[in-house]
Design an enzyme around this catalytic site. Structure first.
Site, PDB file in Angstrom:
ATOM      1  N   HIS A  65       0.831  -1.197   0.000  1.00  0.00           N
ATOM      2  CA  HIS A  65       0.000   0.000   0.000  1.00  0.00           C
ATOM      3  C   HIS A  65       0.864   1.245   0.000  1.00  0.00           C
ATOM      4  CE1 HIS A  65       0.872  -0.926   4.232  1.00  0.00           C
ATOM      5  NE2 HIS A  65       0.821   0.373   4.450  1.00  0.00           N
ATOM      6  N   CYS A 235       2.351   3.461  11.831  1.00  0.00           N
ATOM      7  CA  CYS A 235       3.262   2.915  10.832  1.00  0.00           C
ATOM      8  C   CYS A 235       3.645   4.035   9.879  1.00  0.00           C
ATOM      9  CB  CYS A 235       2.637   1.741  10.084  1.00  0.00           C
ATOM     10  SG  CYS A 235       1.236   2.182   9.036  1.00  0.00           S
TER      11      CYS A 235
END
Length: 722
Positions: A65, A235
């Site tokens: 992603h 993240c």
């Protein structure tokens, strides 16, 4: 707006064998439906994200992603691989691959949709239904949440488990339960009332009046309060792993009977946990791969600090670990008491940290991020001058004229690359000063203000002011109360828009012109320096370079010198030469002193002296720090004296330097190199002589200074000899 995923974005027979091929195959489907405008550019962004951290998860899942400027709208493509593809998961290849594409600055609503998918991936019934699905339409509906997952009886048989994985082990039955009992179902002990000696069938309240009266008089014991944990997950991209770790920790907490409250610091900003919730917590878990924002809120509590994937893959272990730390009384460093803010930028000031201290920290943040640009750009420019001469700055653009066999073309190439790198100095300085004050929201207005400082010729001084201004504006906006519905777009829309407009207005129309006039006056003054004035400036710069050995004053003098290289003239080149010469003196002086009178130094200092030769010759002033830390009252004054001598001599000799770094390795780029080296040698000799004199006058009466504590102990234990 289109749906996040459609049947056309589903490939139930993904034939790719590598993660790059899988990403390309799924991205091609996105591009075919207009979701991706530049396939190669988008794949480069995916690969860059993958390089930060593998995106494979336990359970046969891969989630490549990224956020990309080549994505038109939030999009999800799904592929199912029969052979499995390695995405770096600890337990083997992935058969369920989700390619998540978010546009740069994607809005909070769609980011919440992506986070919801990340949470679904932690549900075994959801992943089981995806493995059993036979039609792309149903698969897309499952992922969108339009269709429920199949009941357990309809799931794929055990033989259809993900490739490369062993059949799932059946949990050992707890004592008193049937071997085929559902491990998630409540046991009989949880459903039926607990049977105790006081309430056996023979002595129930209905059959024993005494038991009834005893039960009536005894008040039930209050239930024990559950263990409470607060957690932070984050993240690098803030789209998938952040929310998966949050869901995994929450699920493990429910299984363990622990209250887990999670704050997800994702790309749409973050909603702070209630301060009372944090205060009442018994432990803290940080599962993160980027810096935890406002980490000081959790100080003084038992803390487990791990990467975000640990929060996904082993949440039960983390919960057990933080409980064990709480039982042992292990806590992180206590939070420092805060003081009442007296200015907008002092909102979070800590006791003992005044405005001057925090201002120095902000400025050092900007300088530290700027230095790599200085080194790269400045040395390339210096190399260009060495190859092509000082007229190489007049060469035409190499984009239109470049001959591979001509050295002047290569010199022009190096000069033009270095000039581009130098063009970032002021924006980077301003941007990261604002970052030091207001975290990531300060970057946009900081960079914008720094670029405007260049546009209006305000130079480094303008960039410094722009950075401080941007940080102050962002902090003021962050303190303003906003409705909850707007909090998600604050960091990606509101703060960048409003702060950039305010900083731009002030820099263009209010601050920029006066600062530009001051900058021009300073430049003209430097250009006209000669004689005694130049010598005095050399003394001041030498003292600044050597007084804190790489600290704030050293960096201020260095930044002042580098700023002159952006528009070089005779005065600014002299300043750069004096600054580098003085900065080389402290480590060289310590190296010389340990060589000449090693008896005055410990064994460790003599070893450091050998390395200091190289550090000093390379213009790394910090090479003298070990000596200053051990004996600051003798070393620092000695270094300052030598630095002042070198700075004064360099200016008096009229030495010039076009390179911002390099030490003796850029001597060919120095004007009058022989007397320049003489100035360095003179300052080194003065500093070495002074430190030897001061150490010799203050020698301990019984133990030679050359002896370290270990040397003294060894001699004390050695047998006496006649």
């Amino acid at each position: 707006m289109s749906e996040l995923i459609t049947a056309e974005l589903v490939d139930l027979d993904l034939s790719a064998e590598t993660k790059d091929a899988a990403a390309r195959s799924l991205a091609e489907r996105m591009a075919a439906h207009g979701r991706v405008t530049d396939l190669e550019g988008f794949l480069a962004d995916v690969a860059a994200r993958e390089a930060l951290m593998p995106t494979g998860l336990d359970g046969g899942i891969g989630i490549p992603h990224c956020r990309s400027a080549h994505v038109t709208e939030p999009t999800l493509a799904f592929g199912r691989s029969a052979s499995g593809i390695d995405f770096g998961a600890p337990d083997g290849p992935a058969d369920l691959i989700f390619l998540i594409a978010a546009p740069a600055g994607g809005d909070a609503d769609h980011l919440s949709i992506l986070s919801a998918l990340a949470r679904q991936l932690m549900d075994e019934s959801f992943t089981g239904a995806l493995r059993a699905a036979t039609e792309p339409e149903r698969t897309a509906a499952l992922i969108r949440g339009d269709a429920p997952a199949e009941e357990p009886s309809a799931r794929a048989p055990e033989g259809d488990a993900r490739p490369g994985s062993a059949p799932e082990a059946v949990p050992e039955a707890a004592p008193g339960t049937a071997p085929d009992a559902d491990p998630e179902a409540p046991s009989e002990a949880e459903v039926a009332p607990e049977i105790t000696p006081e309430t056996t069938p023979e002595t129930t309240p209905e059959t024993d009046p005494d038991a009834a009266s005893s039960a009536a008089t005894e008040s039930p014991a209050p239930p024990a309060a559950p263990f409470r944990i607060v957690a932070i997950t984050s993240c690098p991209t803030g789209i998938a792993h952040t929310y998966m770790a949050a869901e995994s920790l929450a699920k493990a907490g429910r299984a363990a009977g622990v209250e887990v409250s999670v704050e997800t610091q994702g790309s749409a900003g973050f909603q702070r946990l209630d301060p009372q919730l944090v205060a009442d917590a018994d432990g803290v878990i940080f599962a993160h791969d980027v810096e935890v924002r406002e980490k000081e809120r959790f100080a003084g509590k038992p803390t487990v600090d791990v990467g975000v994937k640990a929060g996904i893959n082993r949440p039960a272990e983390l919960i057990a670990e933080v409980r064990q730390k709480a039982e042992r009384g292990e806590v992180s460093a206590p939070a420092r008491a805060t003081v009442r803010a007296t200015a907008p930028m002092d909102k979070d000031a800590a006791t003992g940290d005044g405005f001057a201290t925090r201002l120095r920290t902000w400025l050092m943040t900007g300088v530290s991020y700027m230095v790599p640009f200085v080194a790269a750009g400045g040395l390339l420019i210096a190399l260009a001058f060495a190859i092509g001469g000082y007229t190489i700055d007049k060469a035409p653009s190499v984009a239109h004229h470049f001959l591979w066999t001509e050295s002047t073309s290569w010199a022009a190439l190096f000069f033009q690359i270095g000039s581009v790198a130098f063009g970032f100095l002021v924006p980077v300085l301003a941007g990261f000063i604002a970052y030091g004050m207001a975290d990531r929201p300060g970057l946009v207005p900081g960079f914008v203000g720094g670029a405007i400082a260049l546009t209006v010729d305000a130079g480094f001084l303008g960039g410094l002011i722009a950075g401080l201004l941007a940080g102050a504006v962002v902090r003021a906006i962050q303190r303003a109360g906003v409705p909850p519905v707007l909090r998600g777009i604050m960091p990606v829309v509101v703060i960048p828009l409003v702060s950039s407009a305010i900083v731009g207005f002030l820099m263009f129309l209010v601050i920029g012109k006066p600062v530009a006039a001051l900058q021009k006056g300073l430049t003209d003054w430097l250009s006209g320096l000669s004689g005694a004035n130049a010598v005095v400036l050399g003394v001041i710069l030498g003292l600044m370079m050597c007084c804190d050995l790489g600290g704030p004053l050293n960096k201020v003098a260095y930044t002042f010198a580098v700023g002159g290289l952006a528009n070089p003239n005779e005065g600014s080149l002299k300043v750069m030469a004096a600054v580098m010469a003085a900065g080389m003196v402290p480590p060289l002086a310590m190296a010389l002193a340990t060589t000449v009178r090693g008896r005055l130094f410990t064994t460790a200092e003599r070893e450091n002296g050998k390395a200091a030769w190289v550090l000093g010759a390379s213009f790394i002033t910090e090479g003298a720090i070990p000596f200053a830390a051990a004996d600051p009252l003798r070393v620092i004054p000695s270094a300052m004296a030598g630095g002042a001598v070198t700075g004064a001599l360099s200016m008096a000799f009229g030495c010039t330097l076009r390179a911002p770094h390099g030490g003796i390795f850029v001597v060919p780029l120095i004007g009058q190199p022989f007397v320049y080296l003489l100035a360095i040698a003179a300052g080194t000799g003065v500093s070495a002589a002074l430190v030897i004199l001061l150490k010799g006058l203050c020698r301990p009466p019984r133990t030679r200074p050359a002896d370290s504590p270990a040397d003294v102990a060894a001699k004390a234990e050695a047998p006496a000899t006649a």
